[in-house]
Design an enzyme around this catalytic site. Structure first.
Site, PDB file in Angstrom:
ATOM      1  N   CYS A 167      -0.395   4.228   2.035  1.00  0.00           N
ATOM      2  CA  CYS A 167      -0.225   4.034   3.477  1.00  0.00           C
ATOM      3  C   CYS A 167       1.237   4.190   3.892  1.00  0.00           C
ATOM      4  CB  CYS A 167      -0.668   2.635   3.893  1.00  0.00           C
ATOM      5  SG  CYS A 167      -2.100   2.019   3.045  1.00  0.00           S
ATOM      6  N   ASP A 168       2.136   3.568   3.158  1.00  0.00           N
ATOM      7  CA  ASP A 168       3.516   3.442   3.635  1.00  0.00           C
ATOM      8  C   ASP A 168       4.533   4.267   2.848  1.00  0.00           C
ATOM      9  OD1 ASP A 168       2.608   1.651   5.539  1.00  0.00           O
ATOM     10  OD2 ASP A 168       2.894  -0.088   4.258  1.00  0.00           O
TER      11      ASP A 168
ATOM     12  N   CYS B  37       0.833  -1.199   0.000  1.00  0.00           N
ATOM     13  CA  CYS B  37       0.000   0.000   0.000  1.00  0.00           C
ATOM     14  C   CYS B  37       0.872   1.254   0.000  1.00  0.00           C
ATOM     15  CB  CYS B  37      -0.922  -0.042   1.218  1.00  0.00           C
ATOM     16  SG  CYS B  37      -1.992   1.384   1.347  1.00  0.00           S
TER      17      CYS B  37
HETATM   18  P1  FAD Z   1     -10.723  -5.477   6.097  1.00  0.00           P
HETATM   19  O1  FAD Z   1      -9.886  -4.579   6.919  1.00  0.00           O
HETATM   20  O2  FAD Z   1     -10.084  -6.255   4.998  1.00  0.00           O
HETATM   21  O3  FAD Z   1     -11.459  -6.475   7.092  1.00  0.00           O
HETATM   22  C1  FAD Z   1     -12.194  -7.554   6.578  1.00  0.00           C
HETATM   23  C2  FAD Z   1     -12.748  -8.324   7.753  1.00  0.00           C
HETATM   24  O4  FAD Z   1     -13.652  -9.309   7.249  1.00  0.00           O
HETATM   25  C3  FAD Z   1     -11.714  -9.069   8.584  1.00  0.00           C
HETATM   26  O5  FAD Z   1     -11.980  -8.867   9.943  1.00  0.00           O
HETATM   27  C4  FAD Z   1     -11.952 -10.536   8.235  1.00  0.00           C
HETATM   28  O6  FAD Z   1     -11.662 -11.405   9.329  1.00  0.00           O
HETATM   29  C5  FAD Z   1     -13.439 -10.495   7.959  1.00  0.00           C
HETATM   30  N1  FAD Z   1     -13.951 -11.589   7.145  1.00  0.00           N
HETATM   31  C6  FAD Z   1     -13.593 -11.951   5.883  1.00  0.00           C
HETATM   32  N2  FAD Z   1     -14.289 -13.037   5.502  1.00  0.00           N
HETATM   33  C7  FAD Z   1     -15.105 -13.359   6.547  1.00  0.00           C
HETATM   34  C8  FAD Z   1     -16.036 -14.413   6.779  1.00  0.00           C
HETATM   35  N3  FAD Z   1     -16.282 -15.345   5.857  1.00  0.00           N
HETATM   36  N4  FAD Z   1     -16.675 -14.459   7.976  1.00  0.00           N
HETATM   37  C9  FAD Z   1     -16.444 -13.513   8.909  1.00  0.00           C
HETATM   38  N5  FAD Z   1     -15.578 -12.502   8.739  1.00  0.00           N
HETATM   39  C10 FAD Z   1     -14.899 -12.443   7.583  1.00  0.00           C
HETATM   40  N6  FAD Z   1      -5.604   2.137   4.708  1.00  0.00           N
HETATM   41  C11 FAD Z   1      -5.465   3.384   5.217  1.00  0.00           C
HETATM   42  O7  FAD Z   1      -6.408   4.166   5.165  1.00  0.00           O
HETATM   43  N7  FAD Z   1      -4.302   3.771   5.817  1.00  0.00           N
HETATM   44  C12 FAD Z   1      -3.235   2.950   5.953  1.00  0.00           C
HETATM   45  O8  FAD Z   1      -2.199   3.347   6.482  1.00  0.00           O
HETATM   46  C13 FAD Z   1      -3.356   1.627   5.434  1.00  0.00           C
HETATM   47  N8  FAD Z   1      -2.320   0.764   5.544  1.00  0.00           N
HETATM   48  C14 FAD Z   1      -2.467  -0.498   5.054  1.00  0.00           C
HETATM   49  C15 FAD Z   1      -1.390  -1.366   5.173  1.00  0.00           C
HETATM   50  C16 FAD Z   1      -1.496  -2.646   4.705  1.00  0.00           C
HETATM   51  C17 FAD Z   1      -0.327  -3.576   4.860  1.00  0.00           C
HETATM   52  C18 FAD Z   1      -2.702  -3.080   4.078  1.00  0.00           C
HETATM   53  C19 FAD Z   1      -2.827  -4.493   3.573  1.00  0.00           C
HETATM   54  C20 FAD Z   1      -3.761  -2.202   3.913  1.00  0.00           C
HETATM   55  C21 FAD Z   1      -3.656  -0.908   4.398  1.00  0.00           C
HETATM   56  N9  FAD Z   1      -4.691   0.003   4.258  1.00  0.00           N
HETATM   57  C22 FAD Z   1      -4.579   1.259   4.796  1.00  0.00           C
HETATM   58  C23 FAD Z   1      -5.951  -0.344   3.607  1.00  0.00           C
HETATM   59  C24 FAD Z   1      -6.983  -0.667   4.706  1.00  0.00           C
HETATM   60  O9  FAD Z   1      -6.439  -1.625   5.576  1.00  0.00           O
HETATM   61  C25 FAD Z   1      -8.264  -1.204   4.082  1.00  0.00           C
HETATM   62  O10 FAD Z   1      -8.768  -0.252   3.157  1.00  0.00           O
HETATM   63  C26 FAD Z   1      -9.305  -1.442   5.162  1.00  0.00           C
HETATM   64  O11 FAD Z   1      -8.827  -2.299   6.167  1.00  0.00           O
HETATM   65  C27 FAD Z   1     -10.573  -2.035   4.561  1.00  0.00           C
HETATM   66  O12 FAD Z   1     -11.453  -2.266   5.616  1.00  0.00           O
HETATM   67  P2  FAD Z   1     -12.630  -3.324   5.517  1.00  0.00           P
HETATM   68  O13 FAD Z   1     -13.353  -3.214   6.805  1.00  0.00           O
HETATM   69  O14 FAD Z   1     -13.373  -3.137   4.264  1.00  0.00           O
HETATM   70  O15 FAD Z   1     -11.934  -4.740   5.391  1.00  0.00           O
END
Ligand code: FAD
Ligand code: NAP
Length: 331
Positions: free
Chosen positions: A139-140, A136
């Site tokens: 982010c980094d 990302c």
């Molecule tokens: P996610 O954070 O992907 O969470 C998905 C959730 O769904 C998880 O808890 C998982 O366990 C759950 N899940 C999946 N399938 C199932 C299932 N079948 N049953 C039950 N639960 C399930 N964004 C920023 O804004 N700033 C940053 O600095 C940043 N740094 C990042 C660094 C890294 C290394 C990465 C990979 C991403 C980064 N991002 C950052 C992006 C950010 O993390 C994502 O945009 C954000 O987390 C998306 O949130 P979400 O809730 O949609 O999904």
């Protein structure tokens, strides 16, 4: 086996899921949130988050998510440690089944299952993840101001990451396994015209090189030419892997409209999916901005949309807000 009955089932515990839970609980909908395999979501695998509003100084990703978890719980959400393995959106109430064997009967569902960055699958990539290897740039990238970085991939994401990083890094090297990028023409033209970006065509990363002591840090990458097999090493401070993301939406295939890559289609200015009882927030949805603050905002939208829907529609599952929601039944 337990049958959980709720007005709103939230699947996923990233920023989208927790934010949806906070709003749904405060709307007296007594939500159940199923956390999944990665409680806290993608931000639990990163270190400093500097772009989430509300923190004057960088917050650690796991700490931010722990705060969100506690906030969701403190306002009355029920968090269940389980993984949803099947969902039937055609039932009323919707029926979901967990890996634990528990059943979830819900009037409505908020899908917040996120997306996972694809990785190259190298042991060295895993070893330096968070210590020089990232997926990302937004982010980094800030940590690589004035330094040299490598971006891997040839799609829109890789080219956008390379262009973004060229504003921060002293030098960007894009490594791609073909001799052309599949990114759209306008991005390709910008890439090739950028004096700070060098492209190494027809190569794949064989190994991420780095120091283990005194602190883990990346020093370079070993590349292999895809046709000749010839190896070369280049020095770099950071490696950004941008070879695509996979949305965690397989559960809903055939039940909801999605694009060809599996992102769930939502209505404009809404989180409503093609099902009248399912909403989708965060990275699992078709959104061009995959950021934590966007996911959290979409979680809020989804909960507010569910609240409005439930006000206008009769309750089918019998779940009463604030009532006991677990019914233990004989296994
Ligand atoms: P996610 O954070 O992907 O969470 C998905 C959730 O769904 C998880 O808890 C998982 O366990 C759950 N899940 C999946 N399938 C199932 C299932 N079948 N049953 C039950 N639960 C399930 N964004 C920023 O804004 N700033 C940053 O600095 C940043 N740094 C990042 C660094 C890294 C290394 C990465 C990979 C991403 C980064 N991002 C950052 C992006 C950010 O993390 C994502 O945009 C954000 O987390 C998306 O949130 P979400 O809730 O949609 O999904
Ligand atoms: P993508 O289009 O699937 O591209 C992935 C890239 O990574 C491809 O170039 C692919 O190479 C390469 N790759 C995949 N696996 C690899 C491996 N193991 N080793 C080395 N290279 C590998 O993914 P994306 O760029 O993340 O884009 C995903 C979707 O979002 C696309 O539809 C894209 O158009 C869209 N998107 C749009 C925008 C925009 O409109 N501005 C921005 C970002 C993303 P090959 O080319 O050889 O297959």
């Amino acid at each position: 086996m337990t049958v959980h009955t709720t007005k709103v089932l939230i699947i996923g515990s990233g920023p989208a899921g927790y934010s949806a839970a906070i709003y749904a609980a405060r709307a007296n909908l007594a939500p159940i949130l199923v956390t999944g395999l990665q409680p806290g979501g993608q931000l639990t695998i990163t270190s400093e988050v500097e772009n989430y509003p509300g923190f004057a100084h960088a917050v650690q990703g796991p700490d931010l998510m722990e705060q969100m978890r506690q906030q969701a719980q403190n306002v009355g959400s029920t968090l269940v440690s389980d993984i949803i393995v099947s969902v039937d959106l055609s039932c009323r109430p919707v029926r979901a089944v967990g890996d634990s064997g528990d059943e979830y009967l819900a009037d409505t569902v908020i899908i917040a299952t996120g997306a996972q960055a694809r990785w190259l699958g190298l042991p060295s990539e895993l070893e330096f993840s968070g210590s020089g290897v990232s997926s990302c740039a937004v982010c980094d990238g800030f940590f690589y101001r004035g330094k040299e970085v490598v971006v891997v991939g040839g799609g829109n994401t890789a080219v956008e990451e390379a262009l973004y990083l060229s504003n921060l890094a002293s030098k960007v090297t894009l490594v791609h396994r073909r001799n052309f990028v599949r990114a759209e023409a306008v991005l390709r033209d910008r890439l090739l015209a950028n004096p700070k970006i060098t492209v190494i065509w027809d190569h794949v990363v064989e190994e991420v090189l780095g120091d283990r002591e005194p602190v883990k840090s990346v020093t370079g990458v070993r590349l292999r030419h895809v046709a000749t097999g010839e190896m070369q090493e280049i020095s770099t401070h950071g490696v950004f892997v941008a070879i695509g993301h996979d949305p965690a939406t397989a559960l809903f295939r055939g039940q909801l409209d999605m694009d060809e890559t599996g992102y769930i289609a939502i209505k404009p200015w809404s989180t409503q999916t093609s099902s009248e009882v399912a909403w989708c927030a965060g990275d699992a949805a078709q959104t061009p901005q995959r950021q934590a603050v966007v996911a959290a905002a979409m979680g809020c939208m989804a909960a507010l949309e569910v609240e409005r829907f439930l006000m206008e529609r009769p309750i089918s599952s019998g779940a009463e807000a604030g009532a006991d929601i677990d019914q233990a039944v004989a296994a």
